[in-house]
Design a protein around this motif. Structure first.
Motif, short mmCIF file in Angstrom:
data_model
loop_
_atom_site.label_atom_id
_atom_site.label_comp_id
_atom_site.label_asym_id
_atom_site.label_seq_id
_atom_site.Cartn_x
_atom_site.Cartn_y
_atom_site.Cartn_z
N PHE A 1 -3.52 0.46 -5.55
CA PHE A 1 -3.46 -0.47 -6.68
C PHE A 1 -2.71 0.27 -7.78
O PHE A 1 -3.16 1.28 -8.29
N ARG A 2 -1.50 -0.23 -8.12
CA ARG A 2 -0.61 0.52 -9.00
C ARG A 2 -0.46 -0.09 -10.38
O ARG A 2 -0.67 -1.28 -10.57
N ALA A 3 -0.03 0.75 -11.33
CA ALA A 3 0.20 0.31 -12.70
C ALA A 3 1.53 -0.44 -12.82
O ALA A 3 1.70 -1.27 -13.71
N SER A 4 2.48 -0.14 -11.97
CA SER A 4 3.78 -0.80 -11.95
C SER A 4 4.30 -0.76 -10.52
O SER A 4 3.76 -0.03 -9.69
N PRO A 5 5.35 -1.53 -10.21
CA PRO A 5 5.88 -1.49 -8.84
C PRO A 5 6.29 -0.07 -8.46
O PRO A 5 7.08 0.56 -9.16
N ASN A 6 5.71 0.44 -7.40
CA ASN A 6 5.99 1.79 -6.90
C ASN A 6 5.70 2.85 -7.96
O ASN A 6 6.30 3.92 -7.97
N GLY A 7 4.77 2.55 -8.87
CA GLY A 7 4.45 3.45 -9.98
C GLY A 7 3.16 4.22 -9.75
O GLY A 7 2.71 4.41 -8.62
N ARG A 8 2.54 4.64 -10.85
CA ARG A 8 1.32 5.43 -10.84
C ARG A 8 0.19 4.66 -10.16
O ARG A 8 -0.01 3.47 -10.41
N VAL A 9 -0.56 5.34 -9.31
CA VAL A 9 -1.68 4.72 -8.59
C VAL A 9 -2.90 4.70 -9.51
O VAL A 9 -3.34 5.75 -9.98
N LYS A 10 -3.44 3.51 -9.75
CA LYS A 10 -4.64 3.35 -10.59
C LYS A 10 -5.90 3.59 -9.77
O LYS A 10 -6.91 4.02 -10.30
N GLY A 11 -5.83 3.25 -8.49
CA GLY A 11 -6.99 3.38 -7.60
C GLY A 11 -6.71 2.66 -6.30
O GLY A 11 -5.55 2.41 -5.96
N LEU A 12 -7.75 2.31 -5.60
CA LEU A 12 -7.62 1.66 -4.30
C LEU A 12 -8.32 0.31 -4.29
O LEU A 12 -9.35 0.13 -4.94
N LEU A 13 -7.75 -0.62 -3.53
CA LEU A 13 -8.43 -1.86 -3.20
C LEU A 13 -8.76 -1.77 -1.71
O LEU A 13 -8.01 -1.15 -0.94
N PHE A 14 -9.85 -2.39 -1.31
CA PHE A 14 -10.27 -2.30 0.08
C PHE A 14 -10.27 -3.66 0.74
O PHE A 14 -10.25 -4.70 0.07
N ARG A 15 -10.29 -3.66 2.08
CA ARG A 15 -10.26 -4.89 2.87
C ARG A 15 -11.31 -5.86 2.36
O ARG A 15 -12.46 -5.50 2.15
N GLY A 16 -10.87 -7.09 2.11
CA GLY A 16 -11.78 -8.13 1.65
C GLY A 16 -11.75 -8.35 0.15
O GLY A 16 -12.25 -9.37 -0.32
N ASP A 17 -11.20 -7.41 -0.64
CA ASP A 17 -11.10 -7.65 -2.08
C ASP A 17 -10.20 -8.85 -2.30
O ASP A 17 -9.19 -9.03 -1.62
N ARG A 18 -10.56 -9.70 -3.28
CA ARG A 18 -9.82 -10.94 -3.53
C ARG A 18 -8.98 -10.81 -4.79
O ARG A 18 -9.43 -10.29 -5.80
N VAL A 19 -7.74 -11.31 -4.70
CA VAL A 19 -6.80 -11.28 -5.81
C VAL A 19 -6.04 -12.60 -5.84
O VAL A 19 -6.04 -13.34 -4.88
#
Length: 119
Positions: free
Chosen positions: A61-79
């Motif tokens: 889960f990134r702050a910008s396209p191909n940018g700094r990684v904010k964290g991870l999303l896991f299988r089943g998370d909804r967006v």
């Protein structure tokens, strides 16, 4: 609005104005309708909004396209997809409910389109 009329044409500007009114109407409806439903993991979603589920076991889960990684999303998370661009694999998403990694509802970030599936 005059700028939009000159750049996009009258019909497109009218459509955008109508969309702005609809979005404003949803936001002005009050916080009672935006409250969590029966369980804490279910949130009110505007009718017609297409949500997506993460299909990867762990997705950056990134702050910008191909940018700094904010964290991870896991299988089943909804967006739901907030922005996408033709020819780009990156999409800006907003979380629907709290993620399994602890990101709060409505957190925004960027993910790779290939790891989302319409739900």
């Amino acid at each position: 609005m005059n700028f939009l009329r000159s750049r996009l044409g009258l019909a497109v500007a009218a459509a955008l104005a109508g969309l702005m009114m609809m979005v404003g109407g949803v936001a002005a409806a009050g916080s009672a309708s935006a409250a969590p439903a029966s369980s804490a993991s279910e949130y009110w979603i505007p009718k017609g909004l297409k949500t997506h589920k993460v299909t990867a076991s762990a997705l950056r889960f990134r702050a910008s396209p191909n940018g700094r990684v904010k964290g991870l999303l896991f299988r089943g998370d909804r967006v739901f997809i907030r922005e996408s661009y033709v020819g780009s694999p990156w999409v800006k998403v907003v979380l629907v409910g709290k993620s399994k990694s602890g990101f709060p509802h409505k957190t925004r970030g960027w993910v790779h389109r290939a790891y989302l599936k319409r739900w």
